[in-house]
Each structure stands twice: as structure tokens, then as C-alpha cells.
Design an enzyme around this catalytic site. Structure first.
Site, PDB file in Angstrom:
ATOM      1  N   LYS A   1       0.813  -1.163  -0.135  1.00 36.08           N
ATOM      2  CA  LYS A   1       0.035  -0.071   0.013  1.00 36.08           C
ATOM      3  C   LYS A   1       1.055   1.301  -0.053  1.00 36.08           C
ATOM      4  CE  LYS A   1      -0.457  -0.457   4.988  1.00 36.08           C
ATOM      5  NZ  LYS A   1      -1.317  -0.935   6.159  1.00 36.08           N
TER       6      LYS A   1
ATOM      7  N   TYR B   1      17.221  29.380   7.932  1.00 37.29           N
ATOM      8  CA  TYR B   1      16.052  30.171   8.413  1.00 37.29           C
ATOM      9  C   TYR B   1      16.071  30.247  10.025  1.00 37.29           C
ATOM     10  CZ  TYR B   1      13.490  30.072   4.127  1.00 37.29           C
ATOM     11  OH  TYR B   1      13.019  30.298   2.739  1.00 37.29           O
TER      12      TYR B   1
HETATM   13  C1  PLP Z   1      -0.379  -1.758   6.749  1.00 42.37           C
HETATM   14  C2  PLP Z   1      -0.705  -2.941   7.304  1.00 42.37           C
HETATM   15  C3  PLP Z   1      -0.163  -4.248   7.640  1.00 42.37           C
HETATM   16  C4  PLP Z   1       1.373  -4.032   7.290  1.00 42.37           C
HETATM   17  O1  PLP Z   1       2.013  -3.392   8.698  1.00 42.37           O
HETATM   18  P1  PLP Z   1       3.478  -3.179   8.705  1.00 42.37           P
HETATM   19  O2  PLP Z   1       3.719  -2.608  10.220  1.00 42.37           O
HETATM   20  O3  PLP Z   1       3.950  -2.205   7.894  1.00 42.37           O
HETATM   21  O4  PLP Z   1       4.191  -4.498   8.652  1.00 42.37           O
HETATM   22  C5  PLP Z   1      -0.622  -5.360   8.133  1.00 42.37           C
HETATM   23  N1  PLP Z   1      -2.233  -5.370   7.980  1.00 42.37           N
HETATM   24  C6  PLP Z   1      -2.804  -4.191   7.971  1.00 42.37           C
HETATM   25  C7  PLP Z   1      -4.338  -4.198   8.394  1.00 42.37           C
HETATM   26  C8  PLP Z   1      -2.410  -3.150   7.812  1.00 42.37           C
HETATM   27  O5  PLP Z   1      -3.031  -1.882   7.577  1.00 42.37           O
END
Ligand code: PLP
Length: 358
Positions: free
Chosen positions: A35, A255
């Protein structure tokens, strides 16, 4: 001409990290979580690089799943956030996307008919973001049978709130709740484990684990870096030195005049800033590297550039590439200097930065 501020993506390291996840998952299979544009690495490149090892992908939403199909990949894709509209269910069925249904309104959409996709049910075991409570499951299951889509249900999903903290008792409690809640349907699959769960000894990962951050070499465990957990950095964020100068004792840089030289200091400006996704909250002393040698940031990060102290790299010249994170400086280290986690830094690299894979 490609911009010299780049994120170089090591696809071999990515594959090695997936294999580490798979080994740690034992008898569970591992769906690769890609994702948020493959955690900022480029979803098409990442998913393609894992195509011969990962039997399934997971993303948040249907648009991300479509990007996987657009890359020419045929594996099933789990939609961790389910669907956001009734009409998406038919698309899921057609495209072999497996939404995780988590609310009554989504069951209503199923009931409206059409071609139901294969799907999962989310069980709320304590995270309290999404999902059906354990005591609601019997009625939900009865309703699915009534609608006639029970046969499409792959299994149950839950998500841990505190798996990154080895001291927390919450993961064990959530696991116990999950096992009890799903016990009446032993023939269905179970999936609970994020990356962190792969590093908890004795933690059951059931049928499918869901590694995300660990694939990209970021640490899922509080107080440990990715390399300390045997993970390889995948992204090297790099930008050129665009000028060097000596600032005299008493002069400030950047800055707010936030950093003042205590002594004459040779410094350089690097062509990257928060407009590229480099965290503005990374202050003086945040590490970077030139040619494998560690240097440090000084002053405030600007939109398009940041300043570094070159005392440690006296031979550094304009045009030299500076590593902001990668193999010499871990992304976890930079994240902790910026008061955040590697997830936010990796997903935050903006589209101004070209990704090049090797
Ligand atoms: C993003 C997500 C994962 C992966 O999590 P990580 O901590 O990046 O391994 C697994 N399950 C769900 C439901 C998620 O939203």
C-alpha cells in the site's frame, strides 16, 4: 535529464527482506503489503519485483489494487480497508481483489446482489479502528449464509495495536480474543500478523501473515533498527551537494538563524528539503553521509535544501552525492531524530523525487 536528487530502490534487498518475512512466518504464507505506493518505493516496481515469490499482495484501497493490475500482475490482491462503495464489489469480483469487509454497511452492499467477490471479515480484537466485535460474529456469519455469499468468505483478519512493543501484553490478549472469536469456524483462514508480529517469539501467525515495513528494511520494533533485525535497507535517498562554504564563528545558517557556528566551519548545501519529503523536524545533528562517511545536518531544513557540516568530510566537493538515508545512515535513525517512524519518512518522499530501481 533525470534529477540528481533520487530515491534508489534496491529490488534485490526487497526480495531478500520478503524471504526473511517468509522464513519468520513459518507455516504461514506471507502476503506482501504494498500500500501507499509500495511504502513510497513505487508500487509497480515493488509488486513486479516480488511477483515470483509473493503469492498475494495487500493494499489499502481498490485504486492501489488497480495499479497492481496495470503493472500486468495477476495475483490476488487483498483490500485491507475493504470497499468504499457498493459498486466496487463487482469490480473486486471481476479483478480478483479480496476486500476485507469490516462494517454492517458493507454487508448491506453484499445483500444488494451482483457478483460477490472472495472476501475476508475483519474482527475487532482491541485496535478499535475497524471490524466486527467478537460477539457480533455469529450474527454476521448467519447473515452471510442468508445472503448466499458464505462460500466466498476466505477467513478472518485482525490487526495488532502494540506489536511493535515487546513489553506489551496487548498482542497476546488480542491473539487470544481472535482465536476464541473464530473458533466456531475452524475451516476458515486466519490472518493477524503485521511485520512486528514476525519478531515476537511464539506469536502464532496462523495462515497468512501481512509483512509491510519489514519488506522495505524499516524496523517494525521499537528500539531496534532494521539492520539490527536482519533487514536490508531498500531505499537510498540521495541528493547532490550544490555548494560548499566556510562560515565563521558566530555566523548562523538558514532560517531563523537556528544554528550558529561555534568555530569556523566548512559546510555544504544539499539539494533536498521538505518539498521532497525530507522531514522538516530533523534538526541539527541528524546524520547523513558522504562516500560512506557520516556527517550531520545543521540548522533548519528548508523546502528545497538543507545544510550539512562538512568537518568530517574535508574532501567533499560540489556535485558529490549525499546519502540522506540508506546503507550508511539508517532510515530508522533519521526517523527517530525527526520524532517519527520510518513508515512516515518512506511514504512521505514526494513525487518530485524520481525513483530509480536496480
Ligand atoms: C499496513 C498494514 C499491515 C502491514 O503493517 P506493517 O507494520 O507495515 O508490517 C498489515 N495489516 C494491516 C491491516 C495493515 O493496515
Amino acid at each position: 535529464m533525470p534529477r540528481s536528487t533520487t530515491a534508489r530502490i534496491d529490488l534485490n534487498a526487497l526480495r531478500n527482506n520478503y524471504c526473511t518475512a517468509r522464513e519468520r512466518a513459518g507455516s504461514a504464507k506471507a502476503m506482501a503489503v504494498v500500500k501507499a505506493d509500495g511504502y513510497g518505493h513505487g508500487i509497480a516496481q515493488v509488486a513486479s519485483a516480488l511477483a515470483d515469490v509473493a503469492p498475494k499482495y495487500a493494499v489499502a484501497c481498490i485504486e492501489e489494487a488497480a495499479a497492481i493490475r496495470a503493472a500486468g500482475l495477476a495475483q490476488p490482491v487483498v483490500l485491507l480497508q475493504g470497499v468504499h462503495a457498493a459498486g466496487d464489489l463487482a469490480d473486486c469480483a471481476q479483478q480478483n481483489f479480496e476486500p476485507v469487509l469490516h462494517g454492517e454497511h458493507q454487508l448491506n452492499w453484499l445483500e444488494q446482489g451482483g457478483h460477490a467477490p472472495d472476501f475476508w471479515l475483519k474482527v475487532n480484537t482491541g485496535m478499535n479502528r475497524l471490524g466486527f466485535r467478537p460477539n457480533e460474529l455469529p450474527a454476521v456469519m448467519a447473515r452471510l449464509e442468508k445472503i448466499g455469499v458464505g462460500g466466498r468468505l476466505h477467513g478472518f483478519v485482525s490487526h495488532f495495536a502494540c506489536a511493535d512493543d515487546a513489553e506489551s501484553t496487548m498482542t497476546a490478549a488480542q491473539t487470544a480474543t481472535f482465536e476464541t472469536a473464530t473458533a466456531p469456524w475452524p475451516q476458515l483462514l486466519k490472518s493477524v500478523g503485521n511485520s512486528a508480529a514476525h519478531f515476537i517469539s511464539g506469536q502464532p501467525l496462523f495462515d497468512w501473515s501481512r509483512p509491510g515495513i519489514m519488506l522495505y528494511g524499516g524496523s517494525p520494533v521499537v528500539g531496534k533498527t532494521g539492520p539490527e533485525l536482519g533487514l536490508e535497507p531498500v531505499m537510498t535517498l540521495e541528493a547532490p551537494l550544490i555548494t560548499t562554504r566556510v562560515v565563521s564563528a558566530g555566523e548562523s545558517v538558514g532560517y531563523g538563524g537556528a544554528w550558529v557556528a561555534q568555530r569556523d566551519t566548512r559546510m555544504g548545501m544539499v539539494a533536498i528539503g521538505y518539498g521532497d519529503g525530507y522531514p522538516r523536524h530533523a534538526g541539527t545533528d541528524t546524520p547523513a553521509a558522504i562516500d560512506g562517511r557520516r556527517i550531520r545536518l545543521i540548522g533548519r531544513v528548508s523546502m528545497d535544501m538543507l545544510a550539512v557540516d562538512l568537518s568530517n568530510a574535508p574532501e567533499a566537493r560540489e556535485g558529490d552525492p549525499v546519502e540522506l538515508w540508506g546503507r550508511t545512515v539508517g532510515v530508522d535513525e533519521v526517523a527517530s531524530c525527526a520524532g517519527t517512524i520510518s513508515y512516515e519518512l518512506l511514504t512521505g518522499v514526494t513525487s518530485r523525487v524520481p525513483r530509480t530501481s536496480f
